[in-house]
Scaffold this active site. Structure first.
Site, PDB file in Angstrom:
ATOM      1  N   ASP A  43      24.333  -5.568  19.924  1.00  0.00           N
ATOM      2  CA  ASP A  43      25.663  -6.125  20.105  1.00  0.00           C
ATOM      3  C   ASP A  43      25.630  -6.893  21.427  1.00  0.00           C
ATOM      4  O   ASP A  43      24.727  -6.704  22.257  1.00  0.00           O
ATOM      5  CB  ASP A  43      26.752  -5.042  20.094  1.00  0.00           C
ATOM      6  CG  ASP A  43      28.128  -5.653  19.820  1.00  0.00           C
ATOM      7  OD1 ASP A  43      28.268  -6.886  19.927  1.00  0.00           O
ATOM      8  OD2 ASP A  43      29.063  -4.898  19.507  1.00  0.00           O
TER       9      ASP A  43
HETATM   10  C1  BGC Z   1      31.359  -7.584  19.121  1.00  0.00           C
HETATM   11  C2  BGC Z   1      30.543  -7.984  17.915  1.00  0.00           C
HETATM   12  C3  BGC Z   1      30.425  -9.479  17.839  1.00  0.00           C
HETATM   13  C4  BGC Z   1      29.792  -9.969  19.137  1.00  0.00           C
HETATM   14  C5  BGC Z   1      29.593 -11.463  19.210  1.00  0.00           C
HETATM   15  C6  BGC Z   1      30.829  -8.232  20.382  1.00  0.00           C
HETATM   16  O1  BGC Z   1      31.710  -8.023  21.448  1.00  0.00           O
HETATM   17  O2  BGC Z   1      31.369  -6.188  19.249  1.00  0.00           O
HETATM   18  O3  BGC Z   1      31.122  -7.475  16.747  1.00  0.00           O
HETATM   19  O4  BGC Z   1      29.683  -9.864  16.728  1.00  0.00           O
HETATM   20  O5  BGC Z   1      30.627  -9.601  20.220  1.00  0.00           O
HETATM   21  O6  BGC Z   1      30.796 -12.119  19.346  1.00  0.00           O
END
Ligand code: BGC
Length: 739
Positions: A268
């Site tokens: 993530d």
């Molecule tokens: C989120 C993800 C997301 C990623 C990219 C993160 O803060 O938890 O679900 O895909 O950001 O935007």
């Protein structure tokens, strides 16, 4: 007249084919699509320098990672999110880059998809969102999300598929297959145990193995083993003291060891915290790390990532073996060959009417009619000539906000516009805002479209009541709104109650007009202290581009509602296990003391009557269930058993019913839920029509996870098959034995 000489053309064709064959023959193995993918991977790997390998395993921008330009291996481009293709952002910043050709179709949030209980809707969803991603040249879609709904306060529940591992498992698979049929990888997230937003970067989850395997892992397992997902995203939280993105237990032992996952593990954004663990614990690609370099705006900040220079140095010094980077690069090359080096993948399409209509169809199938006393709905347009639409959510832009799933939609039809478009010619539609939410911050430079409000709350209430009093029918559109703490990433809700004094307003509305429908827009359960005062309630979710048209079609009865709740609506927070036991939200630690008793499993065990049950949803017609029969009384462990039940549409119009099969283990050596969903089928029935629904199960539907054996066990003995219209509306049951 000139006549083409056939043999001459045949000869030409043969020569060109031969040239082609020899060109293929001279192709390096990694570029030759006729060769087995594993051979191509090894060949590409053998041509790469250490630096090229390391460049592939971490980001080079907000959403991309390097390819190998020298070898013609393209970059990987990721995109959020589960509900639509995110607008292009700057290379190094979250703000939108200001493209004018990146406005997508916003699809309904995944709670709505889950509420359709229709696997065909899931397949359609995957196909169309995959086409949008493909057209935008993204080879990884950061979705779907399948974290289990443990508490109604979780700010991201709207991005997931509800509280039941079986429902989520069945719904996630066609989505993935649909996305990947476009040569775009689905990246299933957030693996695992990311069940709250509060303290998401630091919380350490303690959960017993049985609960982990029975509740929190099944949807991910189905995504990997049945959906064959090509990518998975680690979660922010910790499990057993290690961050999930660099977690030996989750990534190496379970995902790769037990499930044989051969795709990429993506972190993530900012989920990596340690180079050594990131190297050894199963992660392949690091994204979004907040290194000092990046926050200070250094031009080569990505070199500071845990899997960038620090990794390269360890490899160069020999402290870490080259095989460690090779393992990661193999997975990334497999991803590339499956996606953007697959010359046969389609080209996709973007922002089309076909996609908007697919979104509308999914929305229509997911909207849930929670209550409908005296057939208040559908709105009878021959009688209702003046319709009052009340509530801020009738005009609020809902595709913007909520965090990373926020979208720049090509258009969004608000509930008010949807109602006006549909019935504007047949009746007068008047609007009153009724209440105002706090002004959300514009996200990523996106405009929220919020209309400024200068009037006081009292003035707004007065106007709403006045408008309602003089109308023939009132539609209140309220709920949550994706602002911070109201269904949004990074924060949970503070309470189960509705914000902005909506409860008071709804109660007041019931006093001035009895012809009232309350439409709740949310991705979560909310408390409804006015439930007995209101004749009809519709659960509307976040419905995307075609939100207003979908809602209007259900309100006036063009579409007969057929959605069922994918999670329990408790009366109060204490009716939920995590809250009753006082574990949530915890301080740095989160022990899942309620164990397997999540959602309806808890309500059943504690004998708590929910406000609205898991699986509940009404229709404008009625269904009668016949007697259920089993094709045998006893089954063996290698056997199947089939249950049949007739379902009759006893009403006056066509409708769809979701027939649900739950299993009850009559006697067990371990505590088991009173019932667990093990099959479901959505059937369409014309007025008066009867159909037989058949469910075949095997011992997996009877099994529990035995932590000591680390295996699934089905104990011999008596079971019951319970068939019903919701988890608390069981119509028929039949007993059987496992020998
Ligand atoms: C989120 C993800 C997301 C990623 C990219 C993160 O803060 O938890 O679900 O895909 O950001 O935007």
């Amino acid at each position: 007249m000139f006549k083409p000489i056939k043999p001459f053309f045949t000869l030409l064709l043969m020569v060109s084919l031969a040239a082609n064959v020899s060109a293929q023959g001279s192709l390096p193995v990694y570029l030759n699509e006729a060769k087995p993918i594993e051979q191509r991977i090894e060949d590409a790997l053998s041509r790469m320098t250490l630096e090229e390998k390391v460049a592939m395993v971490h980001a080079q921008s907000k959403f991309s990672s390097a390819g190998v330009p020298r070898l013609g291996i393209p970059e990987n481009w990721m995109t959020d999110g589960p509900h639509g293709i995110r607008a292009e952002v700057f290379w190094d910043e979250w703000d939108q880059a200001g493209w004018t050709n990146d406005s997508c179709i916003a699809f309904p949030a995944l709670t709505c998809l889950a509420a359709s209980w229709n696997k065909d809707m899931s397949a359609l969803y995957g196909k169309v969102i995959g086409e949008e991603a493909r057209y935008r040249n993204k080879n990884v879609l950061l979705g779907p999300g399948v974290n289990i709904y443990r508490t109604p306060l979780n700010g991201r529940n709207f991005e997931y598929m509800g509280e039941d591992p079986f429902l989520a498992s069945k719904m996630v698979v066609p989505y993935i297959q649909g996305v990947q049929s476009n040569g775009v990888a689905a990246c299933v997230k957030h693996f695992a145990l990311n069940n709250q937003e509060i303290d998401r970067h630091t919380v350490n989850v303690t959960v017993d193995d049985r609960t982990l395997y029975e509740i929190y892992l099944p949807a991910f397992k189905a995504a990997v083993q049945e959906g064959h997902a090509w990518a998975i995203m680690g979660a922010y939280n910790k499990y057993k003291g290690q961050w999930a993105c660099q977690n030996q237990f989750l990534l190496n032992d379970i995902l790769r060891g037990e499930w044989n996952f051969d795709g990429v593990v993506v972190s993530d954004w900012g989920g990596v915290n340690d180079t050594k663990q990131a190297i050894y614990h199963g992660l392949d690609m690091e994204f979004g790390s907040w290194t000092d370099g990046l926050s200070k705006g250094a031009s080569n900040a990505y070199d500071n990532y845990y899997l960038a220079n620090p990794f390269l140095q360890l490899l160069k010094s020999g402290e870490v073996k080259e095989e460690e980077v090779n393992k990661k690069v193999r997975n990334i090359l497999r991803l590339v060959f499956r996606t953007n080096m697959n010359t046969k993948r389609p080209y996709g399409s973007f922002g089309t009417e076909e996609h908007a209509l697919a979104g509308r169809k999914i929305a229509q199938e997911g909207i849930v009619l929670l209550k409908n006393n005296d057939n208040t709905l559908p709105i009878n347009l021959s009688r209702a000539k003046k319709i009052a639409v009340i509530g801020e959510n009738a005009i609020k832009v809902m595709t913007v906000g909520g965090g990373s799933s926020s979208l720049k939609a090509k258009y969004e039809i608000s509930p008010l516009d949807g109602i006006k478009n549909r019935i504007g010619k047949e009746a007068e539609v008047v609007f009153a805002r009724g209440y105002v939410g706090e002004k959300p911050k514009a996200q990523d430079g996106l405009k929220t479209g919020d209309v400024e409000e200068k009037r006081s709350p009292e003035e707004l209430t007065r106007e709403a009541l006045e408008v309602a009093r003089t109308a023939d029918f009132v539609v209140f559109v309220g709920g949550l709104n994706k602002n911070n703490g109201q269904d949004s990433e990074g924060n949970d809700r503070k309470s189960l109650g509705l914000p902005y004094n909506q409860d008071k307003l709804i109660s007041a509305l019931t006093k001035v007009n009895k012809n009232l429908a309350v439409v709740m827009i949310s991705g979560n359960a909310v408390a409804m202290p006015w439930v007995n005062e209101v004749p009809s309630i519709v659960q509307g979710w976040y419905l995307g581009t075609e939100a207003g048209s979908a809602l209007a079609s259900v309100l006036v009865g063009d579409v007969n509602p057929s959605g069922k709740l994918p999670f329990t609506f408790p009366v109060k927070l204490d009716d939920n296990g995590a809250h009753k036991l006082g574990v949530y939200p915890g301080k740095g630690e989160q022990t899942y003391n309620e164990g397997i008793f999540v959602g309806y499993r808890w309500a059943d065990k504690e004998n708590i009557k929910p406000l609205f049950s898991f699986g509940h949803g009404l229709s404008y017609t009625s269904f009668e269930y016949g007697k259920v029969t089993a094709d045998q009384k006893d089954m063996t462990a290698d056997d199947n058993i089939t249950f049949s039940v007739t379902v009759k549409n006893t009403g006056k119009r066509e409708g769809q019913e979701v027939v649900q099969l739950y299993i009850n283990d009559v006697k067990s050596s371990v505590p088991r839920p009173v019932k667990e969903l093990k099959a479901f089928e959505k059937v369409s029935l014309k007025a008066g029509e009867t159909k037989t629904v058949k469910f075949t199960i095997d011992k997996t539907a009877l099994s529990f996870f035995d932590a000591a054996k680390h295996d699934w066990v089905a104990e011999a003995g008596d079971f019951k098959a319970l068939i019903g219209a919701s988890s608390t509306d069981i119509r028929q049951s039949v007993g059987f034995r496992l020998k």
